[in-house]
Design a protein around this motif. Structure first.
Motif, PDB file in Angstrom:
ATOM      1  N   PRO A   1      42.720  25.879  28.899  1.00 55.42           N
ATOM      2  CA  PRO A   1      41.510  24.963  28.936  1.00 55.42           C
ATOM      3  C   PRO A   1      42.261  23.490  30.360  1.00 55.42           C
ATOM      4  N   PHE A   2      42.215  23.182  31.412  1.00 50.45           N
ATOM      5  CA  PHE A   2      43.285  22.483  32.070  1.00 50.45           C
ATOM      6  C   PHE A   2      42.203  21.033  32.483  1.00 50.45           C
TER       7      PHE A   2
ATOM      8  N   LEU B   1      35.201  30.330  43.690  1.00 49.79           N
ATOM      9  CA  LEU B   1      34.629  29.328  44.449  1.00 49.79           C
ATOM     10  C   LEU B   1      33.178  29.550  44.710  1.00 49.79           C
ATOM     11  N   ARG B   2      33.079  30.619  45.269  1.00 51.32           N
ATOM     12  CA  ARG B   2      31.474  30.508  45.892  1.00 51.32           C
ATOM     13  C   ARG B   2      30.930  31.048  44.476  1.00 51.32           C
ATOM     14  N   SER B   3      30.806  31.339  43.955  1.00 50.10           N
ATOM     15  CA  SER B   3      29.887  32.297  42.820  1.00 50.10           C
ATOM     16  C   SER B   3      29.848  30.883  41.461  1.00 50.10           C
TER      17      SER B   3
ATOM     18  N   ASN C   1      45.122  36.143  32.206  1.00 50.23           N
ATOM     19  CA  ASN C   1      44.595  34.550  31.822  1.00 50.23           C
ATOM     20  C   ASN C   1      44.491  33.621  32.308  1.00 50.23           C
ATOM     21  N   ILE C   2      45.850  33.263  32.666  1.00 49.64           N
ATOM     22  CA  ILE C   2      46.258  31.836  33.122  1.00 49.64           C
ATOM     23  C   ILE C   2      46.066  31.884  34.589  1.00 49.64           C
TER      24      ILE C   2
ATOM     25  N   GLN D   1      42.636  28.977  38.536  1.00 45.45           N
ATOM     26  CA  GLN D   1      41.214  29.194  39.653  1.00 45.45           C
ATOM     27  C   GLN D   1      40.993  28.286  39.167  1.00 45.45           C
ATOM     28  N   TYR D   2      40.249  28.348  38.010  1.00 44.22           N
ATOM     29  CA  TYR D   2      38.958  27.591  37.397  1.00 44.22           C
ATOM     30  C   TYR D   2      38.961  26.182  37.219  1.00 44.22           C
TER      31      TYR D   2
END
Ligand code: KG4
Ligand code: ZN
Length: 344
Positions: free
Chosen positions: A200-201, A283-285, A241-242, A247-248
């Motif tokens: 989690p970021f 980003l689109r999804s 995973n990183i 990205q998320y």
């Protein structure tokens, strides 16, 4: 009206012929990006030298592909800035000479206005047209902005980045992960199949009440995560995973802001996402999953219209002329009339 667009603001040399601001008859893009893969970024002097060599062949090819002769072109639109100085000089000099020799008007276009127009571009003969008012998220390697737009030339900047741009966050994250330039596509490919909940970021500027962005903290978090993981960060699955988690975090920050902007502004018909980062699948999804269903979500109809291209410049040039009823001059900046209204 057929406009010849010319774009050379970064490492691309691009020329395009666009009819009536929408219909792309040709769009040629020569890029020296692969030459800079190992460098982690563009070397301006090198990019401008390559552009000098490719400018005229690219224009010639764009005319050929559009089956257009000089006499079929009504005006020329060229990016006047912002961008790399040497690169811009190549494009603007070519455009000035051609407009003078062909005796047709020259329209100076702000690069950002080009990106904002890119959702109007289509290869179809009949395609539905976006309708204002629109909220546009413009995210590239140089900027991250959220706009409220009433027309092509009237709008307000609602928020923008306080530090790095979203594309820069991808590029710098990719460098930390040992991937090449440009980092966005490389990081996104590594993230495929990774678990985005693994690391989690933080949520940047969470609850600060503005519509601004900040990405430099995410980059620092990634740096410390890699340091703390040590050798484990070389494991392929952990790297995936990183990348997915990072990205998320970027995409969630962007989609949160669009959600906030929609809460503040009324009667918005459409949300547009433009610029290189608009090519990002996650980003689109995420936007599709999270935005209200009564607002149409639109991005450029092809990936090449997300990243830098001359078709968007031709389109912006057309709409500038049709709304302002003038071709503009290099002396006055032909850009959006906007006032920054963060926090209102
Ligand atoms: O609009 P653009 O071509 O040039 C600028 O005006 O900056 O955007 C380039 C940026 C780069 O930072 C690149 O890494 C990012 O867009 N980008 C992406 C993707 N494709 C390009 N970022 C995330 N995912 C992608 N698929
Ligand atoms: Zn751009």
């Amino acid at each position: 009206m057929r406009v010849l667009g010319i774009e050379t603001s970064c490492d691309e040399t691009s020329a395009a012929v666009v009819r009536d601001g929408r219909f792309v008859e040709s769009c040629v893009i020569a890029s020296s990006k692969s030459d800079f893969g190992a460098m982690g970024g563009v070397i301006p002097e090198e990019a401008a030298r390559k552009q000098l060599e490719s400018m005229l062949p690219v224009i010639k090819l764009a005319l050929e592909k559009a089956k257009a002769k000089e006499a079929d072109i009504d005006c020329i639109a060229v990016t006047y800035g912002p961008g790399l100085l040497g690169s811009l000089l190549v494009g603007t000099s070519a455009a000035r000479v051609l407009s003078s020799v062909w005796n047709i008007p020259l329209i100076p276009v702000h690069h950002t206005l080009g990106h904002l127009s890119s959702t109007w571009l289509t290869d179809e003969k009949e395609a539905d047209e976006p309708t204002f008012p629109v909220i546009t998220l413009s995210v590239s390697g140089g900027h991250s902005d959220v706009w409220y737009r009433e027309s092509h030339t009237k709008g307000r900047l609602l928020g923008s980045t306080r530090d790095d741009a979203a594309g820069e966050a991808f590029d710098k994250g990719a460098v930390l992960l040992g991937l090449g330039y440009p980092g966005g596509p490389a990081l996104s490919a590594l993230a495929d199949g990774g678990d985005e909940a693994a690391y989690p970021f933080p949520r940047p500027l969470h609850a600060d009440g503005s519509l601004d962005f900040s990405f430099s903290g995410l980059k620092t978090s990634l740096k410390y995560l890699l340091r703390d993981l040590g050798d484990a960060s070389k494991d392929e699955m952990i790297r995936r995973n990183i990348a997915a988690s990072y990205q998320y975090a970027i995409c969630r920050h962007l989609s949160d802001r669009i959600g906030d902007a929609l809460h503040r502004m009324e009667n918005i018909n459409e949300v547009h996402v433009v610029g290189g980062v608009a090519a990002n699948k996650r980003l689109r999804s995420l936007l599709t999953e999270t935005l209200p269903k009564n607002v149409a979500l639109r991005w450029p109809s092809k990936i090449v219209y997300c990243t830098d291209n001359a078709a968007m410049i031709a389109s912006a040039g057309f709409f500038l002329c049709s709304e302002k009823k003038t071709f503009g001059t290099f002396a006055t900046s032909a850009t959006l009339e906007h006032t920054k209204v963060v926090g209102d």
